[in-house]
Design a protein around this motif. Structure first.
Motif, mmCIF file in Angstrom:
data_model
loop_
_atom_site.group_PDB
_atom_site.id
_atom_site.type_symbol
_atom_site.label_atom_id
_atom_site.label_comp_id
_atom_site.label_asym_id
_atom_site.label_seq_id
_atom_site.Cartn_x
_atom_site.Cartn_y
_atom_site.Cartn_z
ATOM 1 N N TYR A 3 8.433 9.359 29.743
ATOM 2 C CA TYR A 3 9.662 8.570 29.640
ATOM 3 C C TYR A 3 9.344 7.124 30.001
ATOM 4 C CZ TYR A 3 11.991 13.120 29.690
ATOM 5 O OH TYR A 3 12.383 14.407 29.399
ATOM 6 N N ARG A 218 22.024 4.646 33.941
ATOM 7 C CA ARG A 218 22.257 6.091 34.022
ATOM 8 C C ARG A 218 22.324 6.718 32.631
ATOM 9 N NH1 ARG A 218 27.082 8.892 37.628
ATOM 10 N NH2 ARG A 218 26.530 11.077 37.200
ATOM 11 N N VAL A 221 18.872 7.090 30.965
ATOM 12 C CA VAL A 221 18.153 8.280 31.430
ATOM 13 C C VAL A 221 18.751 9.535 30.799
ATOM 14 C CG1 VAL A 221 17.608 9.703 33.439
ATOM 15 C CG2 VAL A 221 17.469 7.208 33.599
#
Length: 313
Positions: A3, A218, A221
């Motif tokens: 990621y 947020r 992710v």
């Protein structure tokens, strides 16, 4: 590493896009997500950017404070406020919020409008004579003349220098114009450069901006974990029951990379020296609320992160 999140503005999203394409070409599985962050507010395909609301709040507030300070004395006072903004004038436009409250600049000059020195002098003389020697002008650091020359270059070699992205290193236009007004008006003219303060004044951050910025990270992710890659999280404005709301959507990185969003011409007045109500309506919701930092011994307490180097197995 599976990621990868890249937080930044135009150049950063271009880098993020290149990294994503490289990973795909190399056949390496890695979900790459762009997270917007720029006080310049010039990222394409998003209503606004994290950081802008707080910086705009500071710029507007500081402008109001300068306005009141300039009126303490009966003597003439000319101030030129220099605000960040290379090709887009979103931050400088925030001084119009101060004018909206009756304590802002008389004239505002943005990069979106070609700067004409003769017109500038005439504009300033008109206000100066009408207001008994009081004049406040707000200018973007990146204003240019009809030939594409930065006004800061009129009196400085600074704009000939380049930053790490190859852009002209700006700054000093406020002093250049203050010197012009000092000569033309025959009075003291002060240049005030907001400089780094407009992007690091965390003590006066917008609560709306802070909360939206947290959610942008947020959501990035969340989207990545769901399997999405090669995109940036963007803000989408909606109005529900007359109240501003922000939704979080995805935009392909290739659409955002190196593309600038400028202030719409219809949001700038016909004379090119101020903003319309459309801009005020756009910006006001973004500066709402105060984000109060923790205070210790009368001063802000800043978080200190421990840097831990990653060691591959």
């Amino acid at each position: 590493i599976r990621y990868f999140f890249y937080n930044g503005g135009n150049d950063s999203m271009d880098t993020c896009n290149k990294i994503s394409k490289f990973m795909q070409k190399a056949g390496y599985e890695c979900r790459v997500m762009g997270v917007p962050k720029t006080i310049d507010n010039d990222l394409y395909a998003t209503d606004h950017c994290p950081g802008y609301g707080s910086a705009a709040k500071y710029v507007a507030t500081a402008t109001m404070e300068v306005y009141h300070d300039a009126r303490v004395y009966d003597t003439p006072m000319v101030c030129v406020l220099e605000v960040m903004g290379r090709n887009a004038g979103w931050l400088t436009a925030a001084t119009a919020l101060a004018a909206y409250k009756g304590a802002g600049p008389d004239l505002i000059y943005l990069p979106e409008i070609v700067f004409d020195m003769d017109k500038f002098i005439a504009d300033c003389k008109k206000v100066y004579e009408k207001s008994n020697g009081k004049l406040i002008v707000a200018v973007s650091e990146g204003i240019k003349d009809k030939d594409g020359k930065y006004i800061s270059e009129y009196g400085s070699d600074l704009a000939k220098m380049k930053d790490s992205f190859g852009h002209a290193q700006l700054g000093g236009v406020g002093q250049v114009l203050a010197n012009v007004l000092k000569k033309e008006l025959g009075c003291k003219a002060r240049a005030i450069e907001f400089s780094l303060l407009q992007r690091c004044a965390a003590h006066w951050a917008s609560k709306t901006d802070v909360e939206e910025a947290f959610m942008a990270g947020r959501k990035a992710v969340q989207f990545a974990v769901e399997g999405i890659t090669d995109h940036m999280v963007a803000y989408e404005r909606t109005v529900k029951d007359g109240k501003y709301e922000c939704n979080y959507v995805l935009v392909n990185l290739s659409e955002v990379a190196n593309t600038e969003k400028k202030i719409p011409r219809e949001w700038i007045n016909a004379d090119g020296t101020g903003l319309t109500q459309d801009f005020i309506d756009y910006a006001l919701p973004l500066i709402e609320g105060e984000s109060k930092p923790p205070i210790e011994d009368g001063l802000p307490r800043f978080a200190k992160l421990k840097k831990v180097l990653y060691k591959a197995d």
